[in-house]
Design an enzyme around this catalytic site. Structure first.
Site, mmCIF file in Angstrom:
data_model
loop_
_atom_site.group_PDB
_atom_site.id
_atom_site.type_symbol
_atom_site.label_atom_id
_atom_site.label_comp_id
_atom_site.label_asym_id
_atom_site.label_seq_id
_atom_site.Cartn_x
_atom_site.Cartn_y
_atom_site.Cartn_z
ATOM 1 C CB ALA A 1 1.227 0.207 6.499
ATOM 2 C CD GLU B 1 10.461 -7.336 6.347
ATOM 3 O OE1 GLU B 1 10.008 -6.358 6.956
ATOM 4 O OE2 GLU B 1 10.729 -8.418 6.909
ATOM 5 N NE ARG C 1 3.684 7.259 1.454
ATOM 6 C CZ ARG C 1 3.926 6.106 2.073
ATOM 7 N NH1 ARG C 1 4.224 5.026 1.402
ATOM 8 N NH2 ARG C 1 3.846 6.036 3.379
ATOM 9 N NE ARG D 1 5.909 4.183 9.958
ATOM 10 C CZ ARG D 1 4.963 4.086 9.023
ATOM 11 N NH1 ARG D 1 4.896 3.013 8.272
ATOM 12 N NH2 ARG D 1 4.097 5.064 8.835
ATOM 13 C CG HIS E 1 10.858 -2.128 5.111
ATOM 14 N ND1 HIS E 1 9.500 -2.022 4.929
ATOM 15 C CD2 HIS E 1 11.075 -3.319 5.709
ATOM 16 C CE1 HIS E 1 8.911 -3.099 5.414
ATOM 17 N NE2 HIS E 1 9.843 -3.908 5.895
ATOM 18 C CB ILE E 2 12.107 3.040 0.796
ATOM 19 C CG1 ILE E 2 11.696 2.260 -0.460
ATOM 20 C CG2 ILE E 2 12.766 4.368 0.442
ATOM 21 C CD1 ILE E 2 10.549 2.880 -1.244
ATOM 22 C CB SER E 3 12.105 4.758 5.580
ATOM 23 O OG SER E 3 11.111 3.915 6.154
ATOM 24 C CG ASP F 1 -0.004 -17.169 8.857
ATOM 25 O OD1 ASP F 1 1.022 -17.207 9.571
ATOM 26 O OD2 ASP F 1 -1.166 -17.155 9.321
ATOM 27 N N PRO G 1 0.786 -1.222 0.000
ATOM 28 C CG PRO G 1 -0.200 -1.118 2.115
ATOM 29 C CD PRO G 1 0.535 -2.047 1.193
ATOM 30 C CG ASN G 2 -0.436 4.339 1.130
ATOM 31 O OD1 ASN G 2 -1.400 4.749 0.502
ATOM 32 N ND2 ASN G 2 -0.533 3.905 2.378
ATOM 33 N NE ARG H 1 8.966 6.291 8.741
ATOM 34 C CZ ARG H 1 8.119 5.969 7.773
ATOM 35 N NH1 ARG H 1 8.380 4.980 6.936
ATOM 36 N NH2 ARG H 1 6.994 6.651 7.636
ATOM 37 C CG ASN I 1 8.396 -1.772 0.640
ATOM 38 O OD1 ASN I 1 7.667 -1.813 1.623
ATOM 39 N ND2 ASN I 1 9.126 -0.719 0.334
ATOM 40 C CE1 TYR J 1 8.488 5.145 2.642
ATOM 41 C CE2 TYR J 1 7.173 7.111 3.002
ATOM 42 C CZ TYR J 1 7.528 5.833 3.363
ATOM 43 O OH TYR J 1 6.940 5.239 4.441
ATOM 44 C CG HIS K 1 4.786 -2.254 10.329
ATOM 45 N ND1 HIS K 1 6.114 -2.608 10.471
ATOM 46 C CD2 HIS K 1 4.762 -1.300 9.364
ATOM 47 C CE1 HIS K 1 6.852 -1.878 9.644
ATOM 48 N NE2 HIS K 1 6.053 -1.084 8.962
#
Length: 137
Positions: free
Chosen positions: A74, A95, A17, A108, A97-99, A84, A9-10, A104, A71, A22, A77
């Site tokens: 959200a 896995e 954004r 997170r 993540h950009i940040s 699963d 998402p996003n 944060r 990625n 990001y 988390h």
């Protein structure tokens, strides 16, 4: 080698954004750069804001691809279901993540993906995806 880059998402809003977190580049142009940088790898890309669609895609490719770079945004988390699903498939998942999620908000810091992932790459901006691809090569 066939790899799927799967964004949650996003992440369709990259370049628009929270650019201080990001960055300014949209993912479509970044994906074109990746395909040029790794011509010997068949890279596929899928993005969804919907948890069930992410699970469906994981199940679709999770027994036939050589790797998945995920990625989950959200959902990382919050989604026991995605965690699963990763446990149920045979294709290894990295896995990303950009940040740096640990710098944060506290919520997170928890990942339902990590326990079932081959590895985790956090905080290197879009370069996190490059590192994920390189981990499969």
């Amino acid at each position: 080698m066939r790899l799927l880059l799967l964004n949650g998402p996003n992440l369709n809003l990259l370049g628009q954004r929270e650019t201080s977190i990001y960055g300014n580049q949209d993912f479509d142009s970044f994906f074109k750069e990746l395909t040029s940088k790794f011509p010997s790898v068949q890279l596929d890309y899928f993005q969804s804001n919907i948890e069930g669609e992410i699970i469906n895609k994981l199940q679709e490719v999770g027994f036939s691809y050589e790797g998945i770079i995920l990625n989950a945004g959200a959902y990382t988390h919050t989604s026991v279901a995605i965690g699963d699903c990763i446990k149920a498939i045979t294709t290894p998942v990295i896995e990303v993540h950009i940040s740096n999620t640990f710098s944060r908000e506290t919520f997170r810091h928890q990942s339902y993906i990590s326990p079932n992932a081959k590895g985790v790459i956090i905080g290197f901006g879009l370069e996190s995806y490059v590192l994920g691809i390189q981990s499969f090569l």
